[in-house]
Design an enzyme around this catalytic site. Structure first.
Site, mmCIF file in Angstrom:
data_model
loop_
_atom_site.group_PDB
_atom_site.id
_atom_site.type_symbol
_atom_site.label_atom_id
_atom_site.label_comp_id
_atom_site.label_asym_id
_atom_site.label_seq_id
_atom_site.Cartn_x
_atom_site.Cartn_y
_atom_site.Cartn_z
ATOM 1 N N HIS A 1 -60.706 42.642 -22.783
ATOM 2 C CA HIS A 1 -61.153 42.020 -24.729
ATOM 3 C C HIS A 1 -61.851 43.711 -24.214
ATOM 4 O O HIS A 1 -61.737 43.936 -23.455
ATOM 5 C CB HIS A 1 -61.743 41.019 -24.120
ATOM 6 C CG HIS A 1 -62.481 41.266 -22.643
ATOM 7 N ND1 HIS A 1 -62.256 40.815 -21.896
ATOM 8 C CD2 HIS A 1 -64.130 41.414 -23.520
ATOM 9 C CE1 HIS A 1 -63.088 40.397 -21.241
ATOM 10 N NE2 HIS A 1 -64.586 41.119 -21.515
ATOM 11 N N CYS B 1 -71.639 39.031 -18.980
ATOM 12 C CA CYS B 1 -70.517 40.220 -19.320
ATOM 13 C C CYS B 1 -70.741 41.730 -19.694
ATOM 14 O O CYS B 1 -71.272 41.177 -20.738
ATOM 15 C CB CYS B 1 -69.039 39.775 -19.527
ATOM 16 S SG CYS B 1 -69.131 39.219 -20.821
#
Length: 636
Positions: A554, A390
């Site tokens: 995040h 990611c």
């Protein structure tokens, strides 16, 4: 269309894509030659006899050799490229005209011949003689092909080109050149555009430039007018994602010269072939009447590139040729789109159809079930390491890796499963899993890996498909050995504190919820203030929605420096919040430092992969209830 007819069509399309692949990597060389031609030939902007001496060697030797090398390399890597270039040299010397078409023939033949030779002698060469055999075989076979192409292919292509020149002059003489668009425009959709433009039209056009200083042939295929007409029609009268993407595609096509970008829009509604054909005819007719033409090929077919190789007296004619073609195509495309029921805006399906034409898969949505990828067969026996990737490597990928690691262990497979940031993907990665929006970045980073896209990290069917594939292909089973992880309660308490679990929250927007999660991390001493904006930025890159009513906002990869300690905060939103079109009831704000959050994240992933657990947490009345549900996953 019959099965046989469809088969022929597909073969033609793949053949066209192969020819295009020989030219596209060398477009920079075509641009360099075109600019030098436009500037320094006698009819150029700054005539200079000395610098103009570069023109003939480039078009006669450099460009065909590059095409021949690329064609051979496509067949058999560098070794095929070398033999392809040698073979191409024979056809260059054996003809008086530029041998683009000859290079497209001899380059792949050279690569195929040396590939077949190597397969015949594989395993039969004594140790120590490999280099000697490799060098002499490529030299001897390349030399033989060069002689044959000098004696046969060069003269043959010269005769063919002579016939084409005569035919073009005849068409010009009787005024029917515009009718070539009836063949050229559909052929472009079949990916024969580079073969037509550089293999046929360019050599004839070069001969005309030598005689008259310009050639209309360079504009028959390169005119962006028909394509921009289609795209503008979609901007006004399209639907769905087709209408949304058409403006961007218009800019790329018209100014970037990437004609392939409008092909899917035509494929969505094949009646639009009428629009591009009539647009092409009107454009060529306008150029013929006004005396338009270029001094060199327009590569790529961009409006800016056309202007760059337009002789000083032809600007009005060339601009008019593009403008008329665009207007005619726009008007007819608009009528078709407004009256046709076929226009449903399914650009994704059309793009997939286009990729299938090119012999490539448009996505990896069915990579496991079909066991194929753009770079070859999917062979599970070659896979011993699965990497989730990611943007930052600490949120969604960690959860996905945790889930698949559990499934791999349960299946008894000897398979390593890890997660990382896309920027840190190793060059030797063989199987990479990412969110759909991030797959292009991952593919660019490690193009030789097999890429799998998922849109739901918590409950994607791709996990079970992969496990099934690995098992059915007889991959060696062994007791999976997980990496040592510190499960000490004190570590868990530091990362996920009871006071960082917030119940019964409501938010007016996704951004407000993410900021709340970031503020909780900052107030808890886990991150600096700057991390909050990084969380917003990360979600703008690609959604942090994980599926099953769960999101894990995040920070970005660059924001790791703002993390003081690993921390997780849980926000319960019982009524739910709109999160990129998905309902989210549990938000896990995450900050990771040195992997200290990974055990908690793994527990969250395993817990939330079961919708029953999500329901319990979303309706829990106390923070202790949530902790007890997550804590149960530590033992699994």
């Amino acid at each position: 269309m019959s099965h046989q007819g469809r088969g022929i069509k597909v073969r033609v399309q793949k053949f066209g894509n192969f020819l295009s692949s020989m030219v596209m990597p060398n477009i920079g060389a075509f641009i360099a030659w075109g600019l030098i031609t436009a500037l320094f030939i006698e009819a150029g902007w700054f005539p200079n006899e000395e610098l103009a001496s570069l023109v003939d060697p480039m078009v006669k030797y450099l460009l065909p050799l590059l095409i021949g090398y690329t064609g051979g390399k496509l067949v058999y890597d560098t070794r095929g490229g070398v033999v392809g270039a040698i073979a191409t040299m024979g056809v260059i010397v054996g003809a008086e005209i530029p041998m683009f078409l000859g290079a497209m023939v001899m380059g792949p033949i050279g690569g195929w011949v040396i590939k077949k030779f190597d397969s015949l002698i594989e395993g039969k060469i004594k140790t120590g003689f490999e280099m000697l055999v490799n060098n002499f075989s490529s030299g001897i076979l390349g030399g033989i092909l060069a002689v044959l192409s000098y004696l046969l292919v060069g003269p043959g292509v010269s005769v063919l080109t002579g016939w084409l020149v005569t035919g073009v002059e005849w068409m010009l003489g009787i005024g029917v050149l515009p009718l070539t668009s009836i063949l050229i425009e559909p052929a472009k959709i079949l990916f024969l555009n580079n073969a037509i433009n550089h293999g046929v039209l360019s050599p004839i056009g070069i001969e005309q430039v030598k005689q008259t200083g310009e050639s209309i042939l360079f504009l028959l295929e390169a005119n962006p007018g028909p394509g921009i007409g289609v795209l503008l029609a979609y901007c006004f009268f399209g639907r769905g994602t087709a209408k949304q993407t058409a403006p961007g595609a218009s800019i790329i096509h018209f100014f970037g010269g990437i004609h392939e970008i409008y092909f899917p829009y035509v494929l969505m509604n094949p009646l639009l072939l009428i629009a591009v054909i009539l647009g092409g005819i009107s454009g060529v007719f306008t150029l013929s009447v006004l005396g338009g033409g270029l001094v060199a090929p327009s590569s790529p077919g961009s409006f800016l590139a056309i202007l760059a190789v337009t002789p000083s007296g032809n600007y009005f004619a060339n601009i008019a040729g593009v403008l008329v073609a665009a207007i005619v195509s726009l008007v007819i495309s608009s009528i078709i789109l407004k009256t046709s029921k076929a226009n449903e805006g399914n650009i994704e399906e059309a793009s997939q159809k286009m990729q299938e034409m090119k012999g490539k898969k448009s996505s990896v949505a069915s990579a496991l079930s079909s066991a194929k990828e753009a770079n070859g067969e999917f062979n599970p026996k070659d896979i011993n390491h699965i990497i989730f990737a990611c943007d930052a490597g600490m949120g969604s990928s960690a959860m996905g890796a945790s889930l698949l690691r559990k499934k791999v262990k349960e299946a008894g497979l000897n398979m390593k499963v890890t997660n990382t940031a896309i920027s840190n993907l190793p060059n030797d990665a063989k199987l990479v899993i990412t969110q759909e929006e991030l797959t292009p970045r991952a593919r660019q980073k490690v193009p030789n890996a097999y890429h799998i896209s998922v849109d739901n990290f918590l409950s994607s069917p791709k996990y079970d498909e992969l496990i099934h594939r690995l098992i059915t292909e007889d991959v060696v089973k062994e007791e999976s050995k997980d990496e040592e992880v510190d499960h000490s309660p004190s570590t868990n308490q530091d990362v996920l504190r009871k006071e960082n679990i917030f119940l019964n929250k409501q938010f007016s927007s996704k951004e407000e919820a993410i900021r709340f999660a970031g503020r909780a991390l900052a107030d808890g001493g886990y991150v600096d203030e700057s991390y909050i904006e990084a969380m917003i930025e990360r979600d703008n890159i690609t959604t942090t929605y994980m599926g099953n009513d769960v999101a894990i906002p995040h920070g970005t990869d660059e924001a790791k420096k703002s993390v003081k300690n690993s921390g997780v905060t849980i926000i319960q939103v019982p009524e739910g919040i709109d999160y990129d079109g998905q309902k989210v009831r549990l938000i896990f704000g995450i900050a990771g430092k040195d992997g200290g959050h990974l055990e908690i994240l793994s527990a969250i992933a395993i817990t939330c992969s079961e919708m029953e657990n999500v329901e319990k947490m979303a309706t829990a009345k106390t923070a202790d209830e949530i902790l007890s549900i997550i804590g149960a996953s530590f033992e699994k």
